[in-house]
Scaffold this motif. Structure first.
Motif, PDB file in Angstrom:
ATOM      1  N   HIS A 199     -17.327 -15.376   0.704  1.00 26.23           N
ATOM      2  CA  HIS A 199     -17.773 -16.642   1.294  1.00 26.23           C
ATOM      3  C   HIS A 199     -17.110 -16.841   2.666  1.00 26.23           C
ATOM      4  O   HIS A 199     -15.904 -17.080   2.741  1.00 26.23           O
ATOM      5  CB  HIS A 199     -17.421 -17.822   0.380  1.00 26.23           C
ATOM      6  N   THR A 200     -17.909 -16.754   3.715  1.00 24.52           N
ATOM      7  CA  THR A 200     -17.357 -16.848   5.069  1.00 24.52           C
ATOM      8  C   THR A 200     -17.729 -18.127   5.808  1.00 24.52           C
ATOM      9  O   THR A 200     -17.152 -18.398   6.865  1.00 24.52           O
ATOM     10  CB  THR A 200     -17.838 -15.657   5.921  1.00 24.52           C
TER      11      THR A 200
ATOM     12  N   GLY B 126      -9.020 -23.197   1.511  1.00 26.16           N
ATOM     13  CA  GLY B 126     -10.017 -23.004   0.474  1.00 26.16           C
ATOM     14  C   GLY B 126      -9.528 -23.434  -0.893  1.00 26.16           C
ATOM     15  O   GLY B 126      -8.325 -23.463  -1.173  1.00 26.16           O
TER      16      GLY B 126
ATOM     17  N   TRP C  79      -8.643 -17.371   3.843  1.00 24.57           N
ATOM     18  CA  TRP C  79      -9.567 -18.183   3.044  1.00 24.57           C
ATOM     19  C   TRP C  79      -9.788 -17.575   1.670  1.00 24.57           C
ATOM     20  O   TRP C  79     -10.011 -16.372   1.531  1.00 24.57           O
ATOM     21  CB  TRP C  79     -10.922 -18.310   3.742  1.00 24.57           C
ATOM     22  N   SER C  80      -9.772 -18.441   0.633  1.00 28.12           N
ATOM     23  CA  SER C  80     -10.108 -18.024  -0.729  1.00 28.12           C
ATOM     24  C   SER C  80     -10.946 -19.114  -1.384  1.00 28.12           C
ATOM     25  O   SER C  80     -10.507 -20.259  -1.476  1.00 28.12           O
ATOM     26  CB  SER C  80      -8.848 -17.754  -1.554  1.00 28.12           C
ATOM     27  N   GLN C  81     -12.125 -18.733  -1.842  1.00 30.05           N
ATOM     28  CA  GLN C  81     -13.013 -19.675  -2.506  1.00 30.05           C
ATOM     29  C   GLN C  81     -12.638 -19.838  -3.979  1.00 30.05           C
ATOM     30  O   GLN C  81     -12.762 -20.929  -4.536  1.00 30.05           O
ATOM     31  CB  GLN C  81     -14.461 -19.186  -2.394  1.00 30.05           C
ATOM     32  N   THR C  82     -12.199 -18.752  -4.614  1.00 31.12           N
ATOM     33  CA  THR C  82     -11.908 -18.780  -6.045  1.00 31.12           C
ATOM     34  C   THR C  82     -10.442 -18.454  -6.312  1.00 31.12           C
ATOM     35  O   THR C  82      -9.836 -17.632  -5.614  1.00 31.12           O
ATOM     36  CB  THR C  82     -12.795 -17.767  -6.798  1.00 31.12           C
TER      37      THR C  82
ATOM     38  N   CYS D  60     -10.928 -13.580   5.209  1.00 33.61           N
ATOM     39  CA  CYS D  60     -11.048 -13.863   3.785  1.00 33.61           C
ATOM     40  C   CYS D  60     -10.121 -12.929   3.019  1.00 33.61           C
ATOM     41  O   CYS D  60      -9.876 -11.788   3.440  1.00 33.61           O
ATOM     42  CB  CYS D  60     -12.486 -13.639   3.319  1.00 33.61           C
TER      43      CYS D  60
ATOM     44  N   GLY E  20      -9.491 -21.905  -3.622  1.00 31.93           N
ATOM     45  CA  GLY E  20      -8.804 -20.875  -4.389  1.00 31.93           C
ATOM     46  C   GLY E  20      -7.291 -21.014  -4.363  1.00 31.93           C
ATOM     47  O   GLY E  20      -6.608 -20.588  -5.304  1.00 31.93           O
TER      48      GLY E  20
ATOM     49  N   GLU F 106     -13.223 -11.591  -1.318  1.00 26.78           N
ATOM     50  CA  GLU F 106     -13.878 -12.870  -1.056  1.00 26.78           C
ATOM     51  C   GLU F 106     -15.037 -12.700  -0.078  1.00 26.78           C
ATOM     52  O   GLU F 106     -14.856 -12.205   1.027  1.00 26.78           O
ATOM     53  CB  GLU F 106     -12.873 -13.878  -0.479  1.00 26.78           C
TER      54      GLU F 106
ATOM     55  N   HIS G 149     -23.738 -28.715  -0.428  1.00 25.65           N
ATOM     56  CA  HIS G 149     -23.265 -29.080  -1.765  1.00 25.65           C
ATOM     57  C   HIS G 149     -24.406 -29.641  -2.613  1.00 25.65           C
ATOM     58  O   HIS G 149     -24.497 -29.355  -3.816  1.00 25.65           O
ATOM     59  CB  HIS G 149     -22.139 -30.104  -1.663  1.00 25.65           C
TER      60      HIS G 149
ATOM     61  N   PRO H 222     -17.049 -21.371   5.604  1.00 25.51           N
ATOM     62  CA  PRO H 222     -15.963 -22.248   6.050  1.00 25.51           C
ATOM     63  C   PRO H 222     -15.134 -21.634   7.178  1.00 25.51           C
ATOM     64  O   PRO H 222     -14.726 -22.350   8.097  1.00 25.51           O
ATOM     65  CB  PRO H 222     -15.121 -22.426   4.775  1.00 25.51           C
TER      66      PRO H 222
END
Length: 346
Positions: free
Chosen positions: A233-234, A313, A278-281, A227, A315, A231, A176, A236
């Motif tokens: 971003h893996t 996530g 999982w969803s980042q957005t 994901c 999202g 998506e 971060h 997490p």
């Protein structure tokens, strides 16, 4: 973090004048590998001023301050040879006349860049805030693109503290901080984030070997990780995967951007105990897909615990999907997915 924004905190004033640390402790503190520390000593004579034959090398506060200066200058883009000359020159100039012992350099002095090149690049410190000391060492190694140092620190932390603590207390805070740094620096630190992410992924995927874990429990339905479509971003999910393996839970990782048809087929084939989506957005979080999975009736007949759909996530934040659970963080996810066992590090 020091008041000047540097990554390494100043030595406490309560330490006695002869306080010293080992090479290994110094390497961890500065975020460099012991090999790099030895190389700097051999190439540039940046070693302890006082050496005792037959004993491990001990670094005094004065020695530490000089190597900190070396780290600060190299992180600012100065070549190692030039940085070493500057660090030694500053230490020699600040030494009390007639004394061979190096003085502790004030942090304000080490933060000042005498080179115009370094000054034009700005402060290399990361906005870490109140974090573990290991985060500062990892951040230093990342800023210098020190692959060996990054991986050694990540592997050691996983071995000593386990996956959940490594993710929440070391990996995420540093990632971060790197992300905030490049967002406010004209995308200048993208390469740092890419390198650090790659090594975090390596540590998570090797967690089973690092922790010396055996096989997962046989005969139990797996946890399926995926994901949402689109998506990418893996990381997490990789943390969830490693934490489940640490708790001996069978798990199947489908990875990034899983098409809805493929996910549905995998659910039908494996009959999982849980599906983690999982969803980042927010734009990619598919409520219709989640509702479809809930209506499929998958899971093992007669199981004591009902199969769970876990929406993970940011999202999914704000989504209200009855029948699904939304954990806040890896530790809470583990309480849902592996409630019968605790993390081996705890």
């Amino acid at each position: 973090m020091a008041s000047d924004g540097s990554l390494t905190p100043p030595l406490r004033s309560s330490e006695p004048p002869d306080a010293s640390i080992t090479s290994g402790a110094l390497a961890r503190r500065l975020g460099i590998s012991p090999t790099t520390l030895r190389s700097w000593d051999q190439r540039y004579s940046l070693g302890p001023a006082q050496r005792r034959r037959g004993h491990h090398r001990r670094w005094s506060p004065q020695d530490v301050a000089m190597v900190e200066e070396m780290c600060s200058l190299t992180a600012a883009g100065i070549s190692p040879a030039e940085a070493a000359r500057s660090a030694k020159k500053r230490a020699h100039a600040a030494a009390p006349q007639g004394q061979g012992e190096r003085p502790v350099l004030p942090r304000s002095a080490t933060a000042t860049r005498t080179s115009g090149k370094a000054g034009s690049r700005g402060s290399p410190g990361l906005p870490l805030g109140a974090v573990r000391a290991e985060c500062r060492g990892l951040a230093r190694a990342a800023l210098r693109l020190e692959s060996v140092g990054i991986q050694e620190q990540l592997n050691t932390f996983v071995q000593e503290h386990g996956v959940v603590a490594a993710w929440e207390e070391l990996m995420m805070p540093t990632l971060h901080a790197v992300g905030r740094k490049w967002e406010t620096s004209g995308d200048r630190y993208v390469e740092v984030e890419h390198l650090l992410s790659w090594h975090v992924s390596t540590a998570l995927r090797n967690a089973q070997l690092l922790l010396g874990l055996g096989e997962t429990r046989k005969g139990s339905p797996p946890v399926l990780l995926a994901c949402v479509p689109g998506e990418q971003h893996t990381l997490p999910l990789e943390a969830v995967h490693a934490a489940l393996l640490q708790r001996s839970r069978p798990v199947r990782m489908l990875g990034a951007a899983v098409p809805a048809e493929a996910l549905i087929a995998a659910v039908l084939r494996t009959g999982p105990a849980a599906v983690v989506l999982w969803s980042q957005t927010r734009s990619l979080a598919s409520t219709p897909l989640a509702l479809h999975l809930l209506g499929m009736g998958w899971g093992v007949n007669g199981a004591r615990q009902q199969a769970a759909l876990v929406l993970a996530g940011p999202g999914w934040r704000g989504a209200r999907i009855e029948g699904a659970v939304q954990p806040q963080g890896l530790r809470e996810a583990m309480a849902l997915l592996a409630p019968e066992s605790s993390d081996l590090s705890e």
